[in-house]
Design an enzyme around this catalytic site. Structure first.
Site, mmCIF file in Angstrom:
data_model
loop_
_atom_site.group_PDB
_atom_site.id
_atom_site.type_symbol
_atom_site.label_atom_id
_atom_site.label_comp_id
_atom_site.label_asym_id
_atom_site.label_seq_id
_atom_site.Cartn_x
_atom_site.Cartn_y
_atom_site.Cartn_z
ATOM 1 N N GLU A 287 0.843 -1.187 0.000
ATOM 2 C CA GLU A 287 0.000 0.000 0.000
ATOM 3 C C GLU A 287 0.880 1.239 0.000
ATOM 4 O OE1 GLU A 287 -0.914 0.691 4.692
ATOM 5 O OE2 GLU A 287 -1.973 -0.972 3.750
ATOM 6 N N ARG A 291 0.962 10.262 3.911
ATOM 7 C CA ARG A 291 1.150 11.107 5.085
ATOM 8 C C ARG A 291 2.543 10.892 5.648
ATOM 9 N NH1 ARG A 291 1.128 7.136 8.841
ATOM 10 N NH2 ARG A 291 -0.286 5.387 8.553
#
Length: 448
Positions: A287, A291
């Site tokens: 994934e 952030r």
């Protein structure tokens, strides 16, 4: 450059962001719930705004309250830290509509990469390797059975909107698959308000390795090396280190290059992390995290790059000043997360008031924390209390330094337990010391 930044977070990460802002001469606004009224960042920030009661949905997840706080204080930008609203494309769009800069990737990019199944398809099209599985959500039991037969066992079921290791089920026995599929969907709905899941082949005895990337809006991008995050409980990280021990240099080179290719290929802007599984002699994308990571200090110590500073500069429209040749990781760095949890009871959180808190110190030891003697650890949020991070010229010295630092660390309070002793035992485990561990290490330690 921004004059005022609102920090839409709490705890150690809010304080860490505020410190870089002060170094940049940027005024800071802290937001806080009632439970955090005495927090360290509230004391440190130039201004603070109360945004609601302790439940996250009524404070740190309340977009209207945060936007109103930004308007009242004249904040031109919002830094979301990690967790809470940091990967919420809707919040990023709300910021944009309000004329406030969201310090993170564009909303459309965040939306695409926030769908974990869709991310697999996007990155596979860009040439990144992925494990066999689906590139869209599997919503019916019948379709799930078909996919399971195609993928084979063991397999893993994951929440499309998941994160932090939640909404995950590993299935080794086909007879247990229907119940696991139903349980994963129910947990995903409860945690994320989205019951969609996807399925992929589960790689046994794998390493969890991630690559930090930085990009700007002008098509420039670099990686800042890799971090090994294989020491986990419930798919959540406890220890991170760089460089990843024992990986062939050629594999690392291909993996880091793939991360930059993926970031630039989707128009990513800012700091992001590509997470991979390493096993069977290759790497596979899991994934992309849109952030700042909890473990970003590891990379900062390895490269000398302030990632928060870079996030702010890029968000303000500046070109990335870093070049790949100019990023030179040196030595070895390790981070241990001191969580207020009891490992002997399955890492259950143990919040309470700290009667003693004495973090370690000394050469090349960094402690990111918001705790202090007398601090009341609230039961409402994540249990992370402090991150102890060390650097040394090589891994052997880094291990010795981290051992000394953990031995120095003192956290006491009525009913308060921490992961410190468990982390110390992890450092001494033969598999970890030799760098031959994988994501099964913590389960093996608990079994004994």
């Amino acid at each position: 450059m921004f004059e005022t930044i609102l920090i839409a977070n709490r705890g150690e990460i809010a304080l860490r962001i505020a410190r870089t802002c002060r170094e940049l001469g940027i005024r800071t606004v802290a937001v806080y719930s009632t439970a955090d009224r005495d927090s360290a960042v509230v004391r440190f920030a130039d201004e603070s705004v109360h945004i609601g009661p302790p439940p996250s949905r009524r404070s740190y997840l309340s977009a209207p309250a945060i936007i109103e706080a930004a308007r009242r204080t004249g904040a031109e930008a919002i830094h979301p830290g990690y967790g809470f609203l940091s990967e919420d494309p809707d919040f990023a769009e709300i910021c944009e509509a309000a004329g406030i800069t969201f310090i993170g990737p564009p909303p459309a990019v965040m939306a695409a990469l926030g769908d974990k199944a869709r991310t697999r398809g996007i990155m596979a099209d860009l040439g990144l390797p992925v494990l066999p599985g689906t590139t869209d959500a599997v919503e019916s039991t019948g379709r799930a059975r078909e996919v399971a037969r195609e993928v084979g066992f063991p397999l893993i079921i994951k929440a499309v909107a998941g994160g932090g290791g939640r909404g995950v089920r590993i299935v080794r026995d086909p007879a247990q698959f229907p119940a696991a599929f139903a349980a994963s969907r129910a947990e995903a709905q409860l945690l994320f308000g989205d019951n969609r899941v996807y399925i992929e082949r589960y790689l046994e005895s794998a390493r969890h390795v991630e690559v930090q990337v930085l990009t700007d809006r002008y098509g420039n991008g670099v990686h800042l090396g890799e971090r090994d995050c294989s020491v986990q409980r419930r798919h959540q990280k406890l220890v991170e280190e760089s460089p990843a021990p024992g990986l062939p240099p050629q594999l690392v080179e291909r993996m880091t290059a793939a991360a930059v290719t993926g970031a630039l290929g989707v128009g990513y802007v800012g700091a992001g992390t590509f997470e991979f599984l390493v096993g069977d002699g290759d790497f596979y994308l899991m994934e992309v995290n849109c952030r700042l990571q909890v473990e970003h200090p590891v990379t900062e110590l390895m490269t000398g790059v302030d990632l928060v500073r870079q996030q702010i500069l890029v968000a303000a429209g500046e070109r990335l000043a870093l070049t790949q040749a100019g990023v030179v990781p040196r030595g070895a760095a390790i981070e241990c997360r001191i969580n207020v949890e009891d490992p002997e009871r399955g890492f259950v959180p143990t919040p309470g008031r700290l009667t003693r808190f004495e973090p370690p110190a000394g050469q090349f030891v960094r402690v990111d924390t918001h705790a202090y003697p007398g601090y009341q650890v609230p039961p409402d949020y994540d249990s992370l209390l402090a991150k102890v991070v060390v650097w040394a010229p090589d891994r052997a010295q880094a291990l010795a330094r981290m051992g000394r630092a953990l031995d120095e660390c003192v956290v006491e309070g009525a009913g308060v337990h921490t992961t410190r002793a468990f982390l110390r035992a992890t450092l001494d485990h033969p598999l970890f010391r030799t760098g031959k561990h994988d994501t099964s290490l913590v389960d093996a330690m608990l079994a004994h």
